[in-house]
Scaffold this motif. Sequence first.
Motif, PDB file in Angstrom:
ATOM      1  N   UNK A 293      16.151 -15.696  54.699  1.00  0.00           N
ATOM      2  CA  UNK A 293      17.457 -15.075  55.215  1.00  0.00           C
ATOM      3  C   UNK A 293      18.350 -15.242  53.764  1.00  0.00           C
ATOM      4  N   UNK A 294      18.751 -14.202  53.041  1.00  0.00           N
ATOM      5  CA  UNK A 294      19.618 -14.251  52.008  1.00  0.00           C
ATOM      6  C   UNK A 294      20.758 -14.979  52.163  1.00  0.00           C
ATOM      7  N   UNK A 295      21.532 -15.924  51.490  1.00  0.00           N
ATOM      8  CA  UNK A 295      22.887 -16.346  51.648  1.00  0.00           C
ATOM      9  C   UNK A 295      23.808 -15.352  51.866  1.00  0.00           C
ATOM     10  N   UNK A 296      24.344 -15.473  52.991  1.00  0.00           N
ATOM     11  CA  UNK A 296      25.292 -14.242  53.303  1.00  0.00           C
ATOM     12  C   UNK A 296      26.443 -14.676  54.308  1.00  0.00           C
ATOM     13  N   UNK A 297      27.184 -13.819  54.413  1.00  0.00           N
ATOM     14  CA  UNK A 297      28.359 -13.882  55.494  1.00  0.00           C
ATOM     15  C   UNK A 297      28.452 -12.701  56.366  1.00  0.00           C
ATOM     16  N   UNK A 298      28.779 -12.739  57.534  1.00  0.00           N
ATOM     17  CA  UNK A 298      28.922 -11.488  58.261  1.00  0.00           C
ATOM     18  C   UNK A 298      29.876 -11.756  59.393  1.00  0.00           C
ATOM     19  N   UNK A 299      30.212 -10.563  60.031  1.00  0.00           N
ATOM     20  CA  UNK A 299      31.440 -10.603  61.098  1.00  0.00           C
ATOM     21  C   UNK A 299      31.442  -9.407  61.952  1.00  0.00           C
ATOM     22  N   UNK A 300      31.788  -9.608  63.310  1.00  0.00           N
ATOM     23  CA  UNK A 300      31.566  -8.571  64.192  1.00  0.00           C
ATOM     24  C   UNK A 300      32.916  -8.421  64.755  1.00  0.00           C
ATOM     25  N   UNK A 301      33.380  -6.993  64.936  1.00  0.00           N
ATOM     26  CA  UNK A 301      34.800  -6.456  65.477  1.00  0.00           C
ATOM     27  C   UNK A 301      34.703  -5.645  66.556  1.00  0.00           C
ATOM     28  N   UNK A 302      35.649  -5.770  67.595  1.00  0.00           N
ATOM     29  CA  UNK A 302      35.659  -5.038  68.565  1.00  0.00           C
ATOM     30  C   UNK A 302      36.437  -3.562  68.241  1.00  0.00           C
ATOM     31  N   UNK A 303      35.707  -2.674  68.262  1.00  0.00           N
ATOM     32  CA  UNK A 303      36.465  -1.233  67.672  1.00  0.00           C
ATOM     33  C   UNK A 303      37.414  -0.753  68.598  1.00  0.00           C
ATOM     34  N   UNK A 304      37.215  -0.760  69.893  1.00  0.00           N
ATOM     35  CA  UNK A 304      37.853  -0.199  70.765  1.00  0.00           C
ATOM     36  C   UNK A 304      39.252  -1.068  70.844  1.00  0.00           C
ATOM     37  N   UNK A 305      39.233  -2.279  70.831  1.00  0.00           N
ATOM     38  CA  UNK A 305      40.353  -3.323  70.726  1.00  0.00           C
ATOM     39  C   UNK A 305      41.360  -2.742  69.439  1.00  0.00           C
ATOM     40  N   UNK A 306      40.613  -2.691  68.254  1.00  0.00           N
ATOM     41  CA  UNK A 306      41.436  -2.231  67.114  1.00  0.00           C
ATOM     42  C   UNK A 306      41.997  -0.845  67.357  1.00  0.00           C
ATOM     43  N   UNK A 307      41.380   0.041  68.081  1.00  0.00           N
ATOM     44  CA  UNK A 307      42.073   1.234  68.375  1.00  0.00           C
ATOM     45  C   UNK A 307      43.014   1.328  69.368  1.00  0.00           C
ATOM     46  N   UNK A 308      43.098   0.356  70.263  1.00  0.00           N
ATOM     47  CA  UNK A 308      43.934   0.137  71.222  1.00  0.00           C
ATOM     48  C   UNK A 308      45.328  -0.232  70.526  1.00  0.00           C
ATOM     49  N   UNK A 309      45.080  -1.044  69.547  1.00  0.00           N
ATOM     50  CA  UNK A 309      46.597  -1.560  68.639  1.00  0.00           C
ATOM     51  C   UNK A 309      46.866  -0.498  67.591  1.00  0.00           C
ATOM     52  N   UNK A 310      45.865   0.564  67.241  1.00  0.00           N
ATOM     53  CA  UNK A 310      46.350   1.450  66.402  1.00  0.00           C
ATOM     54  C   UNK A 310      47.316   2.461  67.485  1.00  0.00           C
ATOM     55  N   UNK A 311      46.834   2.691  68.567  1.00  0.00           N
ATOM     56  CA  UNK A 311      47.466   3.766  69.215  1.00  0.00           C
ATOM     57  C   UNK A 311      48.694   3.272  70.256  1.00  0.00           C
ATOM     58  N   UNK A 312      48.644   1.921  70.209  1.00  0.00           N
ATOM     59  CA  UNK A 312      49.425   1.246  71.439  1.00  0.00           C
ATOM     60  C   UNK A 312      49.046   1.481  72.712  1.00  0.00           C
ATOM     61  N   UNK A 313      47.964   1.828  73.127  1.00  0.00           N
ATOM     62  CA  UNK A 313      47.567   1.804  74.356  1.00  0.00           C
ATOM     63  C   UNK A 313      47.415   0.384  75.106  1.00  0.00           C
ATOM     64  N   UNK A 314      47.716   0.149  76.175  1.00  0.00           N
ATOM     65  CA  UNK A 314      47.691  -0.937  76.864  1.00  0.00           C
ATOM     66  C   UNK A 314      46.400  -1.300  77.754  1.00  0.00           C
ATOM     67  N   UNK A 315      45.403  -0.396  77.753  1.00  0.00           N
ATOM     68  CA  UNK A 315      44.208  -0.515  78.665  1.00  0.00           C
ATOM     69  C   UNK A 315      43.148  -0.121  77.823  1.00  0.00           C
ATOM     70  N   UNK A 316      41.886  -0.696  77.809  1.00  0.00           N
ATOM     71  CA  UNK A 316      40.595  -0.231  76.980  1.00  0.00           C
ATOM     72  C   UNK A 316      40.117   1.147  77.386  1.00  0.00           C
TER      73      UNK A 316
END
Length: 326
Positions: A293-316
């Motif tokens: 495996x090449x030397x690397x860095x990786x990350x995972x992000x919850x997109x639905x939660x990001x969208x909640x923050x973007x739109x101000x929605x309190x529930x997924x």
Amino acid sequence: MGWYPSSDIEMLHTRAAFLSNIREFFKQREVLEVDVPALSRGTVTDVFLEALETQHQLPGSQESTLLYLQTSPEFYMKRLLAAGSGDIFYLGKSYRNDEVGRHHSPEFTMLEWYRCGFSMQQLIDEISALVNVLLGISSEQITYQQVFQNLLGFNPLSVSLEDMLIMAERYDLLEYAELLKTESSDSQYFIDSLLQVLFNRHIEPKIGQDKPVIVTHFPASQASLAKLSGDKHTALRFEMYFKQLELANGFEELTDSKEQAIRFKQDNKQRKKLNKQIKPIDHAFLSALESGLPECSGVAIGVDRLLMLKTGKPHIRQVLPFSLYD
């Protein structure tokens, strides 16, 4: 049960534009989008993660094969990296047999990417840039050790079993501590479990209120699939939090197949102690690591939660076209 979508039609347009912006971010950086299977014969061994299961039966056969819906695309993506794919990202569904609630759905949209030759800090800089593009806000950074010392007054990297019992009493966790003792006699599991509860209850609500905060250098015992730092006491692992939401989990990736196999076996050993199901190890993934495996860095992000923050929605469910339990 109603048939209507859980989000309104306007949200469909907002969501589509949001996903398009993510893809444009990686297009500009020449990171290749990839698709990987949702099903696998192997799955994660992590004690704190559970995969959804299904059975596949060939027509006319009396036998079936146990398959797992993937908790993340990580193992498949690392096989692509080992095969020479170069920088890649995935934007699609992942699945977890987890709680259902305001911030959780068993089926969710995940963004995961890997950058060859990147250090953990370089990846942190890139995730900060992405969040700035999507949410229009900058991020700040603190170590796991610093945030515990600042908010709870002790060093989580050197805390003893006796000190953890004092912390459990101080923060009304003695009942939980007693339960942990019945689950396992492993002192490190006991300490890590209490640290996790303390972090969730007494640190997460206090950090990342005005801007996202990235917590780095978790204890080596919580390394997961990350390399250890030079001092061997911490892992090259980070998480991002904003407004009491855990958004991302990232690593400077472990490339040693033997060390990874040891960690998988240790996970299953702990699972056995906790009377949890032993998980099949993904040997194809280990073979990919062994091939290089090449030397690397990786990350995972919850997109639905990001969208909640973007739109101000309190529930997924308000940002999902359909919610499973509506």
